[in-house]
Design a protein around this motif. Structure first.
Motif, PDB file in Angstrom:
ATOM      1  N   VAL A 185       1.437  -1.303  -0.202  1.00  0.00           N
ATOM      2  CA  VAL A 185       0.199  -0.007   0.479  1.00  0.00           C
ATOM      3  C   VAL A 185       0.766   0.756  -0.296  1.00  0.00           C
ATOM      4  N   ARG A 186       1.684   1.202   0.869  1.00  0.00           N
ATOM      5  CA  ARG A 186       3.036   2.152   0.732  1.00  0.00           C
ATOM      6  C   ARG A 186       3.672   2.627  -0.329  1.00  0.00           C
TER       7      ARG A 186
ATOM      8  N   VAL B 232      -6.822   0.368   2.866  1.00  0.00           N
ATOM      9  CA  VAL B 232      -5.656   1.249   2.561  1.00  0.00           C
ATOM     10  C   VAL B 232      -5.772   2.378   3.248  1.00  0.00           C
ATOM     11  N   TYR B 233      -6.621   3.817   3.632  1.00  0.00           N
ATOM     12  CA  TYR B 233      -6.582   4.800   3.868  1.00  0.00           C
ATOM     13  C   TYR B 233      -5.380   4.683   5.847  1.00  0.00           C
ATOM     14  N   ARG B 234      -5.836   3.352   6.195  1.00  0.00           N
ATOM     15  CA  ARG B 234      -5.204   3.302   7.595  1.00  0.00           C
ATOM     16  C   ARG B 234      -4.065   2.587   7.515  1.00  0.00           C
ATOM     17  N   ALA B 235      -3.174   2.127   6.751  1.00  0.00           N
ATOM     18  CA  ALA B 235      -2.015   2.202   6.056  1.00  0.00           C
ATOM     19  C   ALA B 235      -1.128   3.004   5.535  1.00  0.00           C
ATOM     20  N   ILE B 236      -2.202   4.042   5.051  1.00  0.00           N
ATOM     21  CA  ILE B 236      -1.473   5.522   4.902  1.00  0.00           C
ATOM     22  C   ILE B 236      -1.018   6.635   5.860  1.00  0.00           C
TER      23      ILE B 236
ATOM     24  N   VAL C 182       1.774   4.839   8.205  1.00  0.00           N
ATOM     25  CA  VAL C 182       2.939   5.671   7.770  1.00  0.00           C
ATOM     26  C   VAL C 182       3.489   7.458   7.986  1.00  0.00           C
ATOM     27  N   ALA C 183       1.989   8.242   7.799  1.00  0.00           N
ATOM     28  CA  ALA C 183       2.606   9.337   8.383  1.00  0.00           C
ATOM     29  C   ALA C 183       1.905   9.727   9.712  1.00  0.00           C
TER      30      ALA C 183
END
Length: 191
Positions: free
Chosen positions: A154-155, A178-182, A185-186
């Motif tokens: 995803v990243r 997907v949003y959780r993985a992004i 990272v943030a």
């Protein structure tokens, strides 16, 4: 006019949906609405079938569980159909065809809908008991977190400029994952 409605819960049940469509067309349904969706989710095709039906028409399903999971849910649909002057026919209810245009048909539908709901609740109860037993024995680990295993992918795809929808589709996971993985990272880059 006979209007058919066919439903399966998942796309993996394509053969079941095809069988329903075949049975509905075989008894003379001029229009068949079909979808792959859980009975508790929003069922757009069912809504369209009901909207399409006119007074004197009959909505036909192969089995009662294709239409509703509970007796209350079933009777809500029957009530809506009644309001439009539309009947309901269930092709395989205890080996019989049942039509709500007769008092006997309504009685039989009510009895079998109650049994179907009871059967589902018993199955869920047995499932919960089995999970509790497996947990107590240290055997149950739950479902593998497939989306977390794909977090690195995803990243990378996000860094390449892919949208969350494109990433979700490519990896076969939900957009929320997907949003959780992004976000992970943030959050880790700010820490």
């Amino acid at each position: 006019m006979l209007i058919g409605y066919a439903r399966t819960s998942t796309t993996e049940q394509a053969a079941g949906l095809e069988a329903q469509q075949r049975d509905l067309k075989a008894i003379g349904c001029e229009r068949v609405f079909s979808e792959h969706v859980s009975s508790v989710a929003s069922r757009e095709q069912l809504a369209q079938a009901i909207a399409f039906a006119r007074e004197g028409d009959t909505l036909v399903v192969t089995k009662v569980d294709r239409l509703a999971r509970s007796t209350v849910g079933l009777w809500d649909i029957v009530k809506e159909l009644d309001g439009k002057g539309v009947g309901l026919r269930v092709l395989n209810l205890g080996g019989e065809t049942v039509d709500t245009k007769s008092a006997t048909g309504r009685l039989i539908l009510s009895i079998f809908a109650g049994f179907a709901q009871f059967e589902r609740e018993m199955m869920l109860e047995r499932q919960r008991e089995g999970i509790a037993k497996a947990k107590a024995e240290g055997v149950y680990k739950g479902r593998k977190p497939t989306a977390r295993a794909k977090a690195e992918d995803v990243r990378k795809m996000h860094a390449e400029g892919k949208t969350p929808t494109e990433i979700a589709k490519a990896l076969g996971i939900g957009r929320g994952s997907v949003y959780r993985a992004i976000e992970d990272v943030a959050a880790s880059s700010q820490a």
